[in-house]
Write an enzyme that holds these catalytic residues in place. Structure first.
Site, PDB file in Angstrom:
ATOM      1  N   CYS A 134      33.371 -32.287 107.969  1.00  0.00           N
ATOM      2  CA  CYS A 134      34.030 -31.274 108.812  1.00  0.00           C
ATOM      3  C   CYS A 134      34.964 -31.901 109.841  1.00  0.00           C
ATOM      4  CB  CYS A 134      32.980 -30.439 109.534  1.00  0.00           C
ATOM      5  SG  CYS A 134      31.815 -29.676 108.411  1.00  0.00           S
ATOM      6  N   HIS A 169      34.734 -27.550 116.484  1.00  0.00           N
ATOM      7  CA  HIS A 169      34.338 -27.234 115.114  1.00  0.00           C
ATOM      8  C   HIS A 169      33.391 -26.041 115.156  1.00  0.00           C
ATOM      9  CE1 HIS A 169      33.230 -27.322 111.046  1.00  0.00           C
ATOM     10  NE2 HIS A 169      32.016 -27.812 111.241  1.00  0.00           N
ATOM     11  N   ASN A 174      31.319 -21.474 108.919  1.00  0.00           N
ATOM     12  CA  ASN A 174      31.744 -22.872 108.981  1.00  0.00           C
ATOM     13  C   ASN A 174      32.614 -23.178 107.763  1.00  0.00           C
ATOM     14  OD1 ASN A 174      31.945 -25.644 108.818  1.00  0.00           O
ATOM     15  ND2 ASN A 174      29.758 -26.045 109.132  1.00  0.00           N
TER      16      ASN A 174
HETATM   17  N1  ACO Z   1      17.224 -16.281 107.444  1.00  0.00           N
HETATM   18  C1  ACO Z   1      15.970 -16.178 107.915  1.00  0.00           C
HETATM   19  N2  ACO Z   1      15.216 -17.240 108.211  1.00  0.00           N
HETATM   20  C2  ACO Z   1      15.750 -18.448 108.031  1.00  0.00           C
HETATM   21  C3  ACO Z   1      17.039 -18.634 107.538  1.00  0.00           C
HETATM   22  C4  ACO Z   1      17.782 -17.484 107.238  1.00  0.00           C
HETATM   23  N3  ACO Z   1      19.041 -17.563 106.775  1.00  0.00           N
HETATM   24  N4  ACO Z   1      17.290 -19.944 107.466  1.00  0.00           N
HETATM   25  C5  ACO Z   1      16.190 -20.586 107.899  1.00  0.00           C
HETATM   26  N5  ACO Z   1      15.262 -19.701 108.229  1.00  0.00           N
HETATM   27  C6  ACO Z   1      13.909 -19.929 108.717  1.00  0.00           C
HETATM   28  C7  ACO Z   1      13.406 -21.294 108.355  1.00  0.00           C
HETATM   29  O1  ACO Z   1      12.860 -21.284 107.056  1.00  0.00           O
HETATM   30  C8  ACO Z   1      12.362 -21.525 109.406  1.00  0.00           C
HETATM   31  O2  ACO Z   1      11.190 -20.859 109.008  1.00  0.00           O
HETATM   32  P1  ACO Z   1       9.745 -21.551 109.179  1.00  0.00           P
HETATM   33  O3  ACO Z   1       9.607 -21.810 110.662  1.00  0.00           O
HETATM   34  O4  ACO Z   1       8.809 -20.518 108.660  1.00  0.00           O
HETATM   35  O5  ACO Z   1       9.822 -22.806 108.376  1.00  0.00           O
HETATM   36  C9  ACO Z   1      12.897 -20.788 110.623  1.00  0.00           C
HETATM   37  O6  ACO Z   1      13.930 -19.908 110.130  1.00  0.00           O
HETATM   38  C10 ACO Z   1      13.501 -21.678 111.670  1.00  0.00           C
HETATM   39  O7  ACO Z   1      14.284 -22.649 111.053  1.00  0.00           O
HETATM   40  P2  ACO Z   1      14.994 -23.734 111.935  1.00  0.00           P
HETATM   41  O8  ACO Z   1      15.568 -24.756 111.039  1.00  0.00           O
HETATM   42  O9  ACO Z   1      14.114 -24.166 113.061  1.00  0.00           O
HETATM   43  O10 ACO Z   1      16.161 -22.852 112.587  1.00  0.00           O
HETATM   44  P3  ACO Z   1      17.216 -23.352 113.632  1.00  0.00           P
HETATM   45  O11 ACO Z   1      17.102 -22.552 114.857  1.00  0.00           O
HETATM   46  O12 ACO Z   1      17.238 -24.846 113.764  1.00  0.00           O
HETATM   47  O13 ACO Z   1      18.586 -22.935 112.928  1.00  0.00           O
HETATM   48  C11 ACO Z   1      20.376 -23.834 111.616  1.00  0.00           C
HETATM   49  C12 ACO Z   1      18.911 -23.461 111.659  1.00  0.00           C
HETATM   50  C13 ACO Z   1      21.188 -22.589 111.872  1.00  0.00           C
HETATM   51  C14 ACO Z   1      20.698 -24.405 110.254  1.00  0.00           C
HETATM   52  C15 ACO Z   1      20.668 -24.879 112.738  1.00  0.00           C
HETATM   53  O14 ACO Z   1      19.747 -25.928 112.643  1.00  0.00           O
HETATM   54  C16 ACO Z   1      22.058 -25.430 112.642  1.00  0.00           C
HETATM   55  O15 ACO Z   1      23.028 -24.750 112.874  1.00  0.00           O
HETATM   56  N6  ACO Z   1      22.157 -26.743 112.383  1.00  0.00           N
HETATM   57  C17 ACO Z   1      23.449 -27.378 112.277  1.00  0.00           C
HETATM   58  C18 ACO Z   1      24.080 -27.063 110.978  1.00  0.00           C
HETATM   59  C19 ACO Z   1      25.449 -27.644 110.907  1.00  0.00           C
HETATM   60  O16 ACO Z   1      26.159 -27.774 111.878  1.00  0.00           O
HETATM   61  N7  ACO Z   1      25.844 -28.026 109.747  1.00  0.00           N
HETATM   62  C20 ACO Z   1      27.135 -28.605 109.602  1.00  0.00           C
HETATM   63  C21 ACO Z   1      27.439 -28.474 108.232  1.00  0.00           C
HETATM   64  S1  ACO Z   1      28.998 -29.146 107.952  1.00  0.00           S
HETATM   65  C22 ACO Z   1      29.159 -29.224 106.273  1.00  0.00           C
HETATM   66  O17 ACO Z   1      28.262 -29.006 105.594  1.00  0.00           O
HETATM   67  C23 ACO Z   1      30.452 -29.517 105.662  1.00  0.00           C
END
Ligand code: ACO
Length: 332
Positions: free
Chosen positions: A116, A256, A286
């Site tokens: 990204c 970003h 994203n």
């Molecule tokens: N809907 C419902 N529940 C969900 C979903 C969803 N879409 N996704 C995850 N959950 C659940 C999980 O399974 C977890 O359940 P559990 O506790 O029973 O295991 C719970 O929600 C909490 O999950 P967390 O991972 O703690 O959620 P968090 O608050 O950390 O948010 C997220 C997750 C949004 C992915 C966050 O960590 C994030 O934004 N991270 C950065 C991602 C990023 O910037 N990526 C860059 C990608 S760039 C590229 O790929 C090119």
């Protein structure tokens, strides 16, 4: 050796697929809810490319809009850089496909991959060529069609991403104007937090890989989250220092667009009020390399920037990588 001069954005454009996928649509595919996606990410909807749309198609539309805005012809381009993790194919480079379709026969062309952060890597490279007088016009495109490498059965990732493209054209300007500073960084020790396991020389894409879902993005969300919050603040502070500017000088931060909570945390660390932070992830999710330039192009088209405004672009991505740039806007 030519005299050092400045490099500035003289044209910009964006291209977004017309298909909108809302959180409500995703509720029908995976076990998720609009409420979860909105509160945890800030995303409400995203664009998804049609089956026949590839990266070079969106890149072409964005590049043509940027050429028109810059009021130059494709033959006047000296270099084309396409930042993407979803090229049309492994080779030839999407930049070469774009060069041909634009009719930019005088340009060299290559792709770069920095997750990204790719657009900021491209901007930094293009800036060097313009500042040192090697080239007059450099086209930089950030494009990604993440929907092709998203596992639509995985709620942890499929709610986050969208497709899009945006382009800028750099041209020369007076020294001390335009792009004032840039800053890039990488930490390969975090490579396993965000990666695409199969399809390369380490793990060719065979039937077993397909069955195991190795053709899709694999992400350790919480680790990427922690890294992102830290690095966005650090990179913005560093690039401002390099430009000899302070946070009070910043008109807009263009971060970003991965997660509203990451953006809010970074803005808090930088003591920037929300009205000075540009956000489009609610509408696009994203878009990887396209997120920052789409936000830039959209705000420029909306007339939000005034000459003299100081813009800080900052991003992070797979690699892990990060990048930042300070621009003094000089277009009317
Ligand atoms: N809907 C419902 N529940 C969900 C979903 C969803 N879409 N996704 C995850 N959950 C659940 C999980 O399974 C977890 O359940 P559990 O506790 O029973 O295991 C719970 O929600 C909490 O999950 P967390 O991972 O703690 O959620 P968090 O608050 O950390 O948010 C997220 C997750 C949004 C992915 C966050 O960590 C994030 O934004 N991270 C950065 C991602 C990023 O910037 N990526 C860059 C990608 S760039 C590229 O790929 C090119």
């Amino acid at each position: 050796m030519t005299t050092k001069r400045g490099a500035t954005i003289i044209g910009w454009g964006k291209a977004l697929p017309s298909k909108i996928v809302t959180n409500g649509d995703l509720e029908r595919i995976v076990d998720t809810s609009d409420e979860w996606i909105t509160t945890r990410t800030g995303i409400k909807e995203r664009r998804v490319a049609s089956p026949e749309q590839a990266a070079s198609d969106l890149a072409l539309d964005a590049a043509q809009a940027a050429l028109k805005r810059a009021n130059i012809n494709a033959e006047e381009l000296d270099l084309i850089i396409v930042a993407t993790v979803t090229p049309d194919m492994a080779f030839p480079a999407t930049a070469c496909l774009l060069q041909h379709r634009l009719g930019a026969q005088n340009a060299s062309a290559f792709d770069l991959e920095a997750g990204c952060s790719g657009f900021l890597y491209g901007l930094t490279i293009g800036c060097q060529f313009v500042q040192n007088g090697t080239y007059n016009h450099v086209l930089i495109v950030g494009v990604d069609i993440l929907s092709r490498i998203t596992n639509w059965q995985d709620r942890n990732t499929c709610v986050l991403f969208g497709d899009g493209a945006a382009a800028v054209i750099l041209g020369p300007c007076e020294s001390g104007q335009g792009i004032l500073s840039t800053y890039l960084g990488s930490d390969g020790s975090g490579g396993s937090h965000l990666y695409l396991p199969a399809g390369g020389s380490r793990r060719p894409l065979d039937q077993l890989a397909l069955e195991q879902g190795l053709q899709y993005i694999h992400m350790n969300g919480p680790e990427v989250f922690k890294f992102a919050v830290r690095i966005m603040g650090e990179a913005a502070a560093e690039v401002l220092k390099r430009a000899d500017l302070k946070l009070e000088d910043v008109t807009y931060l263009i971060p970003h667009q991965a997660n509203q909570r990451i953006i809010d945390a970074a803005a808090r660390r930088l003591h920037l009020p929300t009205e000075r932070v540009l956000v489009n992830l609610d509408r696009y999710g994203n878009m990887s390399s396209a997120s920052i330039p789409v936000a830039l192009a959209e705000a420029a088209d909306d007339g939000r920037f005034q000459p003299g405004d100081v813009l800080v672009l900052v991003g992070f991505g797979a690699g892990l990588t990060w990048g930042a740039a300070v621009l003094k806007w000089d277009q009317v």
